[in-house]
Scaffold this active site. Structure first.
Site, PDB file in Angstrom:
ATOM      1  N   GLU A 263       0.922  -1.197  -0.130  1.00 63.96           N
ATOM      2  CA  GLU A 263      -0.261   0.204  -0.107  1.00 63.96           C
ATOM      3  C   GLU A 263       0.654   1.173  -0.143  1.00 63.96           C
ATOM      4  O   GLU A 263       0.406   2.239   0.598  1.00 63.96           O
ATOM      5  CB  GLU A 263      -0.873  -0.155   0.977  1.00 63.96           C
ATOM      6  CG  GLU A 263      -0.049  -0.041   2.427  1.00 63.96           C
ATOM      7  CD  GLU A 263       0.237  -1.384   3.263  1.00 63.96           C
ATOM      8  OE1 GLU A 263       0.497  -2.392   2.303  1.00 63.96           O
ATOM      9  OE2 GLU A 263       0.476  -1.321   4.306  1.00 63.96           O
ATOM     10  N   HIS A 287      -7.925  -4.015  -1.270  1.00 68.32           N
ATOM     11  CA  HIS A 287      -7.394  -4.116   0.046  1.00 68.32           C
ATOM     12  C   HIS A 287      -6.238  -2.942   0.105  1.00 68.32           C
ATOM     13  O   HIS A 287      -6.164  -2.111   1.113  1.00 68.32           O
ATOM     14  CB  HIS A 287      -6.522  -5.441   0.058  1.00 68.32           C
ATOM     15  CG  HIS A 287      -5.777  -5.609   1.424  1.00 68.32           C
ATOM     16  ND1 HIS A 287      -6.392  -6.207   2.171  1.00 68.32           N
ATOM     17  CD2 HIS A 287      -4.466  -5.242   1.790  1.00 68.32           C
ATOM     18  CE1 HIS A 287      -5.555  -6.330   3.373  1.00 68.32           C
ATOM     19  NE2 HIS A 287      -4.296  -5.891   2.835  1.00 68.32           N
ATOM     20  N   GLU A 288      -5.365  -2.791  -0.869  1.00 66.25           N
ATOM     21  CA  GLU A 288      -4.337  -1.886  -0.683  1.00 66.25           C
ATOM     22  C   GLU A 288      -4.919  -0.416  -0.536  1.00 66.25           C
ATOM     23  O   GLU A 288      -4.303   0.543   0.013  1.00 66.25           O
ATOM     24  CB  GLU A 288      -3.288  -1.855  -1.880  1.00 66.25           C
ATOM     25  CG  GLU A 288      -2.814  -3.081  -2.282  1.00 66.25           C
ATOM     26  CD  GLU A 288      -2.412  -3.981  -0.641  1.00 66.25           C
ATOM     27  OE1 GLU A 288      -1.952  -3.267   0.277  1.00 66.25           O
ATOM     28  OE2 GLU A 288      -2.250  -5.177  -0.713  1.00 66.25           O
ATOM     29  N   ASP A 367       9.350 -10.661   9.594  1.00 70.14           N
ATOM     30  CA  ASP A 367       9.162 -11.365   8.229  1.00 70.14           C
ATOM     31  C   ASP A 367       9.097 -13.034   8.725  1.00 70.14           C
ATOM     32  O   ASP A 367       8.393 -13.856   7.893  1.00 70.14           O
ATOM     33  CB  ASP A 367      10.398 -11.418   7.409  1.00 70.14           C
ATOM     34  CG  ASP A 367      10.689 -10.104   6.807  1.00 70.14           C
ATOM     35  OD1 ASP A 367       9.468  -9.324   6.396  1.00 70.14           O
ATOM     36  OD2 ASP A 367      11.756  -9.724   6.447  1.00 70.14           O
ATOM     37  N   TYR A 375      -4.357 -10.486  10.039  1.00 65.52           N
ATOM     38  CA  TYR A 375      -5.466 -10.113   8.832  1.00 65.52           C
ATOM     39  C   TYR A 375      -6.877 -10.783   9.183  1.00 65.52           C
ATOM     40  O   TYR A 375      -8.047 -10.096   9.264  1.00 65.52           O
ATOM     41  CB  TYR A 375      -5.032 -10.846   7.421  1.00 65.52           C
ATOM     42  CG  TYR A 375      -3.959 -10.071   6.871  1.00 65.52           C
ATOM     43  CD1 TYR A 375      -2.620 -10.508   7.384  1.00 65.52           C
ATOM     44  CD2 TYR A 375      -3.870  -9.350   5.895  1.00 65.52           C
ATOM     45  CE1 TYR A 375      -1.550 -10.107   6.845  1.00 65.52           C
ATOM     46  CE2 TYR A 375      -2.877  -8.980   5.381  1.00 65.52           C
ATOM     47  CZ  TYR A 375      -1.600  -9.234   5.727  1.00 65.52           C
ATOM     48  OH  TYR A 375      -0.475  -8.722   5.150  1.00 65.52           O
TER      49      TYR A 375
HETATM   50  N1  BES Z   1       1.215  -4.320   3.814  1.00 68.50           N
HETATM   51  C1  BES Z   1       0.835  -5.641   3.114  1.00 68.50           C
HETATM   52  C2  BES Z   1       1.971  -6.462   2.665  1.00 68.50           C
HETATM   53  C3  BES Z   1       3.230  -6.571   3.708  1.00 68.50           C
HETATM   54  C4  BES Z   1       2.753  -6.981   4.854  1.00 68.50           C
HETATM   55  C5  BES Z   1       4.449  -6.507   3.366  1.00 68.50           C
HETATM   56  C6  BES Z   1       4.017  -7.013   6.000  1.00 68.50           C
HETATM   57  C7  BES Z   1       5.503  -6.625   3.967  1.00 68.50           C
HETATM   58  C8  BES Z   1       5.429  -7.215   5.473  1.00 68.50           C
HETATM   59  C9  BES Z   1      -0.372  -5.699   2.239  1.00 68.50           C
HETATM   60  O1  BES Z   1      -1.280  -4.649   2.518  1.00 68.50           O
HETATM   61  C10 BES Z   1      -0.925  -7.195   2.185  1.00 68.50           C
HETATM   62  O2  BES Z   1      -1.467  -7.184   2.931  1.00 68.50           O
HETATM   63  N2  BES Z   1      -1.033  -7.776   0.867  1.00 68.50           N
HETATM   64  C11 BES Z   1      -1.697  -8.998   0.713  1.00 68.50           C
HETATM   65  C12 BES Z   1      -2.797  -8.867   0.098  1.00 68.50           C
HETATM   66  C13 BES Z   1      -4.155  -8.938   0.762  1.00 68.50           C
HETATM   67  C14 BES Z   1      -5.350  -9.083   0.051  1.00 68.50           C
HETATM   68  C15 BES Z   1      -4.197  -9.852   1.972  1.00 68.50           C
HETATM   69  C16 BES Z   1      -0.751  -9.783   0.038  1.00 68.50           C
HETATM   70  O3  BES Z   1       0.484  -9.450  -0.272  1.00 68.50           O
HETATM   71  O4  BES Z   1      -1.074 -10.920  -0.278  1.00 68.50           O
HETATM   72 ZN    ZN Z   2      -2.416  -5.347   4.072  1.00 66.94          ZN
END
Ligand code: BES
Ligand code: ZN
Length: 590
Positions: A263, A287-288, A367, A375
């Site tokens: 995002e 989502h983003e 990580d 989520y």
């Molecule tokens: N902000 C996250 C991606 C993220 C989280 C990157 C933690 C690094 C560390 C992003 O908003 C996200 O949640 N992406 C999901 C998609 C969503 C629809 C659940 C993904 O990457 O799958």
């Molecule tokens: Zn997210």
């Protein structure tokens, strides 16, 4: 507000960096960025000031008159990186640090031309969340420390820079064949939202507030897939109030991008695995977009409060879906989420710290404990709150929440306080304490039932007793139907059963990556050899961890395919993102 973040050396009592002026030169030959950062402090300070760095070499530190000042780079901690301590003279409001990034910078991926769609130009992109901004710039790398910035980025003249910021001037090429792009970010951001990409990138306007950026070869598909973006912005504004970041542009990334979406404010990054050709995966864009409010305006104070970012965002994502496609679509999406949640909770184990909403992540690598819990347990919490107080009060609450905390970073405790003040009694009724502070899934978690869902799950549950879907009907199932069905099937089946599925529904040739991944997982667990080649090619085409991790786990977890896992990893690991490589090496060592 809490003053310490367990994942940063930032100490706000020493001073607060509120603006940065960055001058970054990108050196593709040596895979490094040579940078100069000018820091502005909110108030005049003196003495020690600590910044986060990871694998940066520090080339000098200077006061506002350009005199050298002392600095000291501490030994690296494996999770946090190296603390950089500069010693500021009396009354400092500004200082400068010169630095060079490492070719192994954890936030950066340097792509060879062959790893791009066009195949002719190199590409570079950043991915700073959760704690990788420090590998690109020395900074107070905690979401508690928000800053504005100006950034000049100099790159070879045949390339374009895009940044999560407002674009400004572009210079003419200089005598060395380099061009500078200037950007400014007037809204303050936490460091994890600092982002840019450099490559052969073109633009196409999609609406009054949105431009699609991507390589020219990807433009037509990308612009078509995400054409509904403006409708989404309007739906999101209905939930949250006005969009405060001016533009909502997005960049469709090369395939090695390790996430589904990120995002980055004003410029969301998206994986090309969303380009299914039927708009079936656009929920990731929703989502983003929703993070523009929950995450980017109202930001978690630390990773311990990550659920505040993701839980609210998934809830909003599904409200947007409900608005655009109806209740049934929402219930299928929630069911897919619940399946993922139970799987994640299962792999952490009952009673695990990482199945709480507010967690204590101190000492652990974000990580490594990244999962669907914040989520999907977060979503269920917010959905239960909505159920408890009713939609009208909920909508009022959410708008007030955003407006009250916009451009700040907040802890779970601050959220709870606000909840108790604005919706007195709701927390007790729903058992918020248990939800937030206890592990596992409380018994009163909402369930989103629908007849379609029941039918699909029923079919899958009967599989072992010989129940089969009607082929003529199932060829017309939607991608969500297929996901639900495949996820509910036994994880392992006979070769005949695999053949039946693959012959009737051409699953090996499936273009929707979610369906393909679910299918390949079953096929690999079942030692179904006709799927191995597709699994191998898929793992050479994508870098999204959501697919790499389960497929490598399945290959490695099955004796028959363990060697194949090692072979496929060796053939492709150079193309995977540094963060993905670390995760996969753990999987393959297990
Ligand atoms: N902000 C996250 C991606 C993220 C989280 C990157 C933690 C690094 C560390 C992003 O908003 C996200 O949640 N992406 C999901 C998609 C969503 C629809 C659940 C993904 O990457 O799958
Ligand atoms: Zn997210």
């Amino acid at each position: 507000m809490s003053n310490r973040d367990p994942h940063s050396y930032t100490d706000l009592s020493q001073g607060r960096v509120h603006n940065m002026d960055l001058d970054l030169k990108v050196d593709f030959e040596n895979s490094c960025i040579i940078g100069q950062a000018d820091f502005d402090l909110s108030e005049a300070v003196s003495g020690a000031l600590d910044l986060d760095t990871r694998d940066l070499s520090i080339d000098g530190a200077f006061d506002s008159s350009g005199n050298d000042i002392p600095f000291e780079l501490a030994e690296a901690d494996s999770v946090l990186g190296s603390r950089l301590r500069v010693t500021l003279p009396e009354g400092s409001k500004k200082f400068r640090v010169n630095f060079t990034t490492s070719p192994n910078a954890s936030a950066l991926q340097w792509l060879e031309p062959a790893q791009t769609a066009g195949g002719k130009h190199p590409y570079l992109f950043s991915q700073c969340q959760a704690i990788h901004a420090r590998s690109v710039i020395p900074c107070q790398d905690s979401p508690l420390s928000r800053f504005t910035f100006n950034c000049k980025m100099t790159v070879p003249s045949d390339l374009t820079v895009v940044m999560a910021a407002a674009p400004g001037e572009k210079s003419d090429a200089n005598t060395e064949g380099m061009t500078s792009f200037s950007f400014t970010m007037p809204q303050s951001i936490p460091p994890y939202l600092f982002a840019f990409a450099v490559g052969n990138i073109t633009a196409k306007d999609l609406g009054p507030r949105s431009t699609c950026y991507t390589e020219p070869e990807m433009m037509e598909k990308s612009a078509w897939e995400f054409a509904e973006v403006n409708q989404m912005i309007l739906a999101a504004e209905e939930i949250f109030g006005p969009y405060l970041w001016d533009r909502f542009d997005f960049l469709v990334m090369p395939p090695s991008f390790p996430y589904g979406g990120m995002e980055n404010p004003r410029l969301t990054f998206l994986t090309p695995t969303l380009l299914a050709g039927d708009r079936s995966l656009v929920n990731v864009l929703a989502h983003e977009l929703a993070h523009s409010w929950t995450g980017n305006l109202v930001t978690n104070a630390s990773i311990n409060d990550f659920w505040l970012n993701e839980g609210f965002t998934v809830w909003a994502e599904r409200r947007i879906l409900e608005n655009m496609e109806g209740l049934e679509a929402k219930s299928l999406s929630a069911a897919i989420g619940r399946h993922g949640l139970l799987q994640a909770m299962n792999s952490f184990g009952k009673g695990s710290e990482f199945t709480k909403l507010e967690i204590n992540g101190e000492g652990s690598d974000p990580d490594e404990f990244y999962s669907l819990v914040p989520y999907e347990k977060g979503f269920l919490f917010v959905a239960l709150l909505e159920e408890t107080v009713g939609r009208e009060k909920m909508d009022e609450f959410v708008k007030k929440y955003i407006d009250h905390f916009k451009f700040t970073s907040l802890t779970t405790a601050q959220f709870e306080e606000f909840l108790n003040r604005e919706l007195p009694g709701a927390a007790e009724i729903m058992g918020a304490q248990e939800w937030i502070h206890q592990p596992d899934l409380p018994a009163n978690a909402p369930v989103f039932a629908s007849s379609r869902l029941e039918k699909l799950e029923g079919l899958a549950k009967g599989w072992s007793d010989g129940v089969r879907p009607d082929v003529n009907e199932a060829v017309n199932w939607t991608p969500e139907d297929w996901q639900i069905f495949l996820q509910a099937l036994p994880k392992q089946m006979t070769g005949e059963d695999c053949s039946w599925l693959n012959d009737n529904f051409k699953l090996n040739a499936q273009g929707n990556c979610e369906i393909l991944c679910n299918w390949l997982e079953i096929a690999v667990n079942s030692s179904f050899e006709p799927a191995y080649a597709r699994c191998e090619s898929f793992l050479s085409e994508v870098g999204r961890m959501k697919y790499l991790k389960p497929l490598f786990s399945a290959l490695h977890g099955n004796e028959n395919t363990r060697d194949l896992a090692a072979k496929v990893y060796a053939a492709n690991s150079n193309g995977y993102h540094p963060i993905a490589r670390i995760g996969l090496e753990k999987v393959l060592a297990g």
